[in-house]
Every structure is written in C-alpha cells, then in structure tokens.
Design an enzyme around this catalytic site. Structure first.
Site: not given
Length: 310
Positions: A64, A67, A124
């Site tokens: 993640s 992101k 997340s």
C-alpha cells in the site's frame, strides 16, 4: 606473574561490557546499520541526499505504499480547485467489492472526499482508494493512467509502475475488461523515497493527516486506528520522537513495508523499508535508519560549527 595475570583478567572484564554497549548502539554513534529487509533507502529531505541505500534501485512490490501516489494526485486536484474536500462520493458496486483492508462500504453509501482520503491515508482502506479514483478520474483505470503519467513527470525510474490504486495483487484470470492491467505494481525504494519527499515538500499538510492516531467516520460508529506504530502519540514500544508519517503496507508478495518520516532539530528524514518478515520488524529497521541518519546529520553540524568558530 600472578599479579600480571590478575590485571589481565580485570581489564578483560572491564572491556566486555564496553564492547557490548558499542555494538548494541552502533547505529546511534553514526556507524552504518545492519538492516534486515529486501530493500531500504534513507534520504535527508532538506538536501535530497541519500544517506543509506541497500538494493534501493531494485523494483519490488510496494504493497500500500503505492497509495502515496494516489494521495499526491488527490491533493494536487484539491489544491488546483478542481475538487473540494466536502464533495459527496457515492460508492460503486466495484469499489464496495475490493478486497484487502477495507471499510466494508456498500454500494450506494455516500462519504465525503475528506473521509475517503483520510481512510486511505491513515487506515489504508482499499475501497476508499478505489472510490476516490473513480470520483476523480471516472474509473480506476483512468486514475492509474494519471498515476503513471505523474511518475514520469517526477522522473521516477522505469522500474516503478502502477497497475492499480489499491495494489491488491489479483490473478489476471479473475479479472475482465477495464480491470485488467499490463503488469503488477512495482516500485524501487529510491523512487518511493523521492515520491514521499515530493509529497511532503509540495503538500506538507499531508503530515497532519498521516500523524492522526485515530479517525472517526461521521454518521458511523466506526473508529479507524493508524497503522504507523512509530507515532509518538501512540506511546508504544515502537514510538519514535519526531515521527509524523507516512505510509505502511503489506501483501503476501511484498512482505511488510513502511515509508516513514521524522523531524528532529530542524532536519527531516525519509526512510523506506521494503519486505521485512514481520509487522514489528519494519519499524525496528526504520528506527535503525533514523538513528543513523540523525546521528550523521548532527555530526556534520558539529563539524560546521567547529569550522565557523575557528
């Protein structure tokens, strides 16, 4: 002869704890740390200088941490005035079906851009990330195209490529249509550090979000806790003074990952740790990098002070 032997024993007994202390605290006195991870990079944000790199140019699944690019695009759009934090976003069927870490959103649910952004940055949440992508670009595929275009503008290496906004690794046979991408998301630790540095420099308010220990979704009895255990406000065993971000990540392929940032004495460091074997290890390894980096910076300052005071 006996006296000499006795003195030798005494000296050895004295030296053993001294050597042990030096070994245990070598990161704190400026020696290069031994970091157990697939790749790491430590960057001085003030100068852009890379202080430490281990496999920093090797493309790896970032989990993640990818992101961070989605966060950058959203913040750019907000800053440009093309979107606002209070805009309402209706959750699509596709966004509600995304796996991994999620808010368990249902099709037709309505949240604000701010709520979705904070859920993505702090917790997340994959469904929040996909919902933002669809709202800002019409589809996840279009948003991912923007992510890769932005990567080129930032002059990230060809080793970094974004395949989706959530970085969920799915068997291509299970996907169809616009969900199919050329390849899996990959990033180098160095590119991740550059992206984090750019994000902080151009949108310093991201640290107000990433340093939140917890957030609550309005109208829902749902509290989301930050996955960054190094935040001082958590007062836990992994807390580190000055830490205020930035992004954790985990998948089976990537292992445990962390892009951390901390400020101390007017200096700010960005550390990227990719592929540790445990959740705790990613923070332990980051601590080693922070200790080494701040020790090195303080040493430079002391030398400069000595030069200017001669």
């Amino acid at each position: 002869m006996k006296k000499r032997w006795l003195w030798f024993v005494v000296i050895v007994l004295i030296m053993i704890p001294v050597v042990s202390v030096i070994t245990l605290n070598k990161e704190r006195i400026g020696m290069k740390p031994v970091v157990e991870a697939k790749a790491v990079v430590l960057m001085d944000l003030n100068t852009g200088r890379v202080l430490f790199s281990q496999n920093g140019d090797v493309p790896l699944p970032p989990a993640s941490m990818s992101k961070l690019m989605a966060e950058l695009i959203v913040l750019d759009e907000i800053k440009a005035g093309t979107h606002s934090w209070d805009e309402k976003v209706m959750i699509s069927e596709y966004a509600s079906s995304v796996s991994g870490v999620q808010l368990s959103l249902n099709k037709g649910d309505v949240l604000t851009v701010r709520e979705l952004f904070q859920s993505m940055a702090v917790y997340s949440a994959n469904d929040a990330a996909v919902a933002l992508a669809e709202h800002f670009a019409g589809s996840e595929e279009n948003f991912v195209r923007h992510m890769n275009q932005k990567a080129k503008k930032l002059q990230l290496s060809s080793g970094s490529y974004f395949a989706n906004v959530s970085d969920i690794q799915t068997d291509p046979k299970e996907l169809s249509g616009s969900q199919v991408h050329e390849r899996e998301t990959r990033m180098t630790a160095l590119d991740t550090a550059k992206l984090a540095a750019y994000l902080i420099n151009h949108h310093p308010d991201i640290l107000d979000t990433s340093s939140k220990t917890q957030m609550r979704l309005q109208g829902r009895d749902l509290y989301l806790s930050n996955t960054n255990w190094m935040l001082p406000s958590l007062a836990g065993p992994y807390s580190y003074e000055g830490t205020d971000g930035l992004k954790t990540g985990f998948t089976e392929n990537a292992g445990y990952c962390f892009t951390g940032t901390a400020a101390k004495g007017g200096s700010r460091l960005v550390a990227v740790v990719m592929g540790t074997k445990s959740e705790e290890a990613r923070f332990e390894e980051t601590r080693k990098l922070f200790d080494y980096g701040f020790s090195k910076i303080l040493t430079w300052r002391e030398r400069l002070d000595d030069w200017f005071h001669v």
